[in-house]
Write an enzyme that holds these catalytic residues in place. Structure first.
Site: not given
Ligand code: KIV
Length: 271
Positions: A54, A93, A123, A125, A188
């Site tokens: 994202d 994401d 993915k 968060e 991170e």
């Molecule tokens: O969105 C992204 O690019 C990320 C990476 C920094 C791990 O989540």
């Protein structure tokens, strides 16, 4: 500098391959991509995972956070990148705030990413509070990569893009992602010593960004890695090329040639 040949692969990297890489002590690589040419380049370089992050909202659209990224935009970029990649595992994401809206919304959104982009994993968060959501998505058969430590979607709560140092919380968040069935977890902006302890304790691979050398893998943003980012890059980035400078020089040279009537020349003139 000579470049090593890309690892020979006759098939796509799978989430199980990442577990095997961890067992064998082989470092895992992941880089972002947001479009066809960057997807092709990352895939052809033999990088294990391509992340359609994202971060597209910042890197490509010029926002100052990842918060504006929408599900439609992630589907759009994810589909292009997944079509460009033949070997890398493609991870897309889940954009803010879908992992906070309950299991059903998160499963629906993850399924949309999988069905409409052709990616192999999502993915998200989250803290330990999102463990149930991870478990729900995994139960639907969708591989999930967790993301703990500095969660850029929570930048306003953190008061900036800051190192995360709360060891207990970092352990809790990473362990609960693993227990919920995540196949890997991004750490991170975590102190290297804490990242090393978490990496040792976790049964799944850790993939670090600003988390030191002990993680099972490393991830960087494509534009940072090749010198295409606008503005300041974080200290944990190593920039391997000056693509931005090369492009700026090429554009200035072409502008000069047109203004001096050197372009087009005989070779570029048809008929
Ligand atoms: O969105 C992204 O690019 C990320 C990476 C920094 C791990 O989540």
């Amino acid at each position: 500098m000579p470049h090593p040949p890309a690892p020979r692969r006759d098939r796509r990297v799978t989430v199980t391959d990442l577990g095997k890489a961890m067992e064998q002590g082989r470092p895992i690589t992941m880089a972002t991509a947001y479009d066809w040419p960057t997807g092709r380049l990352v895939d052809a370089a033999g990088i294990d995972c391509v992340l359609v992050g994202d971060s597209v909202a910042m890197v490509v659209a010029g926002h100052d956070s990842t918060i504006p990224a929408t599900l439609d935009q992630m589907v759009y970029h994810g589909e292009i990148v997944a079509r460009a990649c033949q070997r890398s595992l493609v991870v897309v994401d889940l954009p803010f705030p879908l992992q906070h809206l309950g299991n059903l919304r998160a499963i629906e959104a993850s399924a949309r990413l999988l069905k409409e982009t052709g990616c192999q994993a999502v993915k998200l968060e989250g803290t330990a509070g999102q463990a149930e959501v991870i478990a729900g998505i995994v139960a639907a058969g969708i591989p999930v990569m967790g993301h703990v430590g500095l969660r850029p979607q929570a930048v306003h709560q953190f008061g900036g893009y800051r190192m995360q140092r709360d060891r207990d919380q970092l352990f809790r968040d990473a362990e609960s992602a693993a227990e919920a069935g995540a196949f890997a977890v991004v750490l991170e902006c975590v102190p290297a010593a804490i990242a090393a302890e978490i990496t040792e304790a976790l049964p799944i691979p850790t993939i670090g960004i600003g988390a030191g050398p002990s993680c099972r893998g490393q991830v960087l943003v494509f534009h940072d890695l090749v010198g295409l980012s606008q503005g300041r890059v974080p200290r944990f980035v190593r920039t391997y090329a000056s693509a931005g400078t090369l492009i700026a020089e090429a554009l200035a040279q072409w502008r000069d040639d047109v203004e001096a009537r050197r372009f087009p020349g005989p070779d570029e003139t048809l008929g």
